[in-house]
Design an enzyme around this catalytic site. Structure first.
Site, PDB file in Angstrom:
ATOM      1  N   LYS A  50     -22.777  25.017  14.737  1.00 44.87           N
ATOM      2  CA  LYS A  50     -23.362  23.784  14.193  1.00 44.87           C
ATOM      3  C   LYS A  50     -23.413  23.963  12.685  1.00 44.87           C
ATOM      4  O   LYS A  50     -24.063  24.891  12.201  1.00 44.87           O
ATOM      5  CB  LYS A  50     -24.776  23.588  14.738  1.00 44.87           C
ATOM      6  CG  LYS A  50     -24.802  23.286  16.230  1.00 44.87           C
ATOM      7  CD  LYS A  50     -26.211  23.243  16.757  1.00 44.87           C
ATOM      8  CE  LYS A  50     -26.215  22.838  18.228  1.00 44.87           C
ATOM      9  NZ  LYS A  50     -27.528  23.098  18.872  1.00 44.87           N
ATOM     10  N   LYS A  67     -29.154  20.723  30.423  1.00 48.08           N
ATOM     11  CA  LYS A  67     -30.213  21.617  29.955  1.00 48.08           C
ATOM     12  C   LYS A  67     -30.899  22.234  31.168  1.00 48.08           C
ATOM     13  O   LYS A  67     -31.171  21.524  32.156  1.00 48.08           O
ATOM     14  CB  LYS A  67     -31.237  20.821  29.134  1.00 48.08           C
ATOM     15  CG  LYS A  67     -30.667  20.207  27.862  1.00 48.08           C
ATOM     16  CD  LYS A  67     -30.431  21.240  26.778  1.00 48.08           C
ATOM     17  CE  LYS A  67     -29.961  20.586  25.483  1.00 48.08           C
ATOM     18  NZ  LYS A  67     -29.739  21.556  24.395  1.00 48.08           N
TER      19      LYS A  67
HETATM   20 MG    MG Z   1     -27.706  24.795  22.470  1.00 42.78          MG
END
Ligand code: MG
Length: 370
Positions: free
Chosen positions: A264, A164
């Site tokens: 997703k 991240k």
């Molecule tokens: Mg992502």
């Protein structure tokens, strides 16, 4: 199939290592499962993985739970259900609420596959029996801590790391990872929409770290900046938060806003929608992969079945249970020699452990029973 009962089961899940992203820290979560039973007594399980805040997409845990209980699940009562018709845009006139729809729809897929005595993988047309998973490393307090965690994950057997990043914590952390872990490591960066158009030069300069892609640098509605970065950077741009509907996917592809898509199933409103997007991306030769949302074993099992489809060409974010939780709701998914088995049992191949369902910490709410 006729549905005669829907229950919502909530149970605490403690994270092993809190995950920090550009939108906060995730230390524990209350897993929200949906149990659906058909009129022949066949039971299927789904999971609502809507995140705690609304920073990721516009559907928080609480809102999504309310929608599941009051709006989405009650739509199944007394209906003749064909799971192939449960696409997010055709939910009997109800729009939005993708996480809630996915939770219920994925449970119906589980029933559908169990009724056929097939695994979900086989029903969906999956071709892989094992998945080589990747792992996500959050934002630590220091660059050194991030590098140590990357090293730990590589030692655990992960061959692909997604880190991240956020403004002020990007080039430094990527440089440190490359210099300690080498150029061979498959490395990706996920910004969770933390940058703006004025950062395009900075983001282009990350080319030097030879990332597999940079994921969702700009806000979900800013496809223009994604298209501009795609033109100006050698590094592939991957979309996540921007793609919640089929129309959004088609628009992004038309604008050349990405060359990789993270699918997703919860974000796009169901397994059916995820499969539909898979087919489009595969037919256009666009790389895709299945992303994770801190699913318990229930959500993980259906994501693994989905990730076994041939058009999911890149490593998914579907790590072993031990990466996330002290103990999982189902028998844990384990990584052996860098691989996780796609479940082969009927349906999603797993169910909640009896001790989880009988635990005093578990709350079970019946939405309807006929
Ligand atoms: Mg992502």
């Amino acid at each position: 199939m006729r549905i005669d009962r829907v229950r919502v089961v909530r149970t605490p899940l403690e994270m092993v290592n809190p995950l920090r992203t550009s939108d906060g820290r995730h230390e524990s979560r209350l897993a929200t499962l949906v149990e659906v039973r058909d009129s022949d007594g066949v039971i299927g399980w789904g999971e609502n993985v809507a995140p705690a805040g609304v920073a990721y997409v516009d559907e928080s845990t609480d809102e999504s739970l309310k929608a599941t209980c009051e709006l989405i699940a009650p739509l199944l009562a007394g209906r003749d259900i064909d799971v192939f018709e449960m696409l997010p845009e055709s939910w009997w006139g109800v729009s939005g609420h993708n996480f809630a729809k996915h939770a219920v729809e994925s449970a119906v897929w589980d029933i559908h596959a169990r009724r056929e005595s097939k695994s979900l993988r086989d029903v969906l047309g999956g071709t892989r029996s094992v998945i080589v998973p990747g792992v996500v490393v959050g934002i630590a307090d220091t660059v050194e801590e991030t590098v140590m965690e990357v090293q730990q994950r590589i030692a655990e057997g992960y061959g692909r790391v997604k880190v991240k990043i956020s403004p002020g914590r990007d080039a430094d952390v990527l440089r440190a990872i490359r210099s300690s872990c080498g150029d061979e490591l498959l490395l990706q960066a996920d910004a969770n929409a933390a940058y703006s158009n004025s950062d395009i030069a900075l983001l282009s300069s990350l080319d030097e770290f030879n990332l597999q892609f940079i994921e969702q640098p700009f806000s979900s509605s800013d496809l223009q900046s994604h298209a501009e970065l795609s033109r100006r950077s050698r590094t592939a741009v991957c979309l996540d938060e921007s793609i919640c509907t089929l129309d959004e996917l088609l628009t992004a592809l038309e604008m050349d806003a990405c060359s990789v898509v993270n699918i997703k199933p919860s974000r796009v409103g169901g397994i059916g929608a995820a499969v539909q997007m898979h087919h489009i991306l595969k037919s256009r030769g666009i790389d895709a992969w299945v992303g994770g949302m801190l699913e318990s074993g229930i959500g993980r099992a259906s994501c693994l079945a989905l990730a076994s489809l041939p058009g999911f060409t890149m490593t998914p974010d579907l790590s072993a249970s031990a990466r996330y939780f002290a103990s999982d709701i189902t028998a844990p998914f384990e990584m052996v020699n860098g691989e996780i088995q796609v479940p082969t049992g009927p349906g999603i191949g797993v169910e909640p452990l009896p001790e989880v369902l009988s635990s005093p910490e578990t709350q079970i709410q019946t939405i309807f029973e006929r």
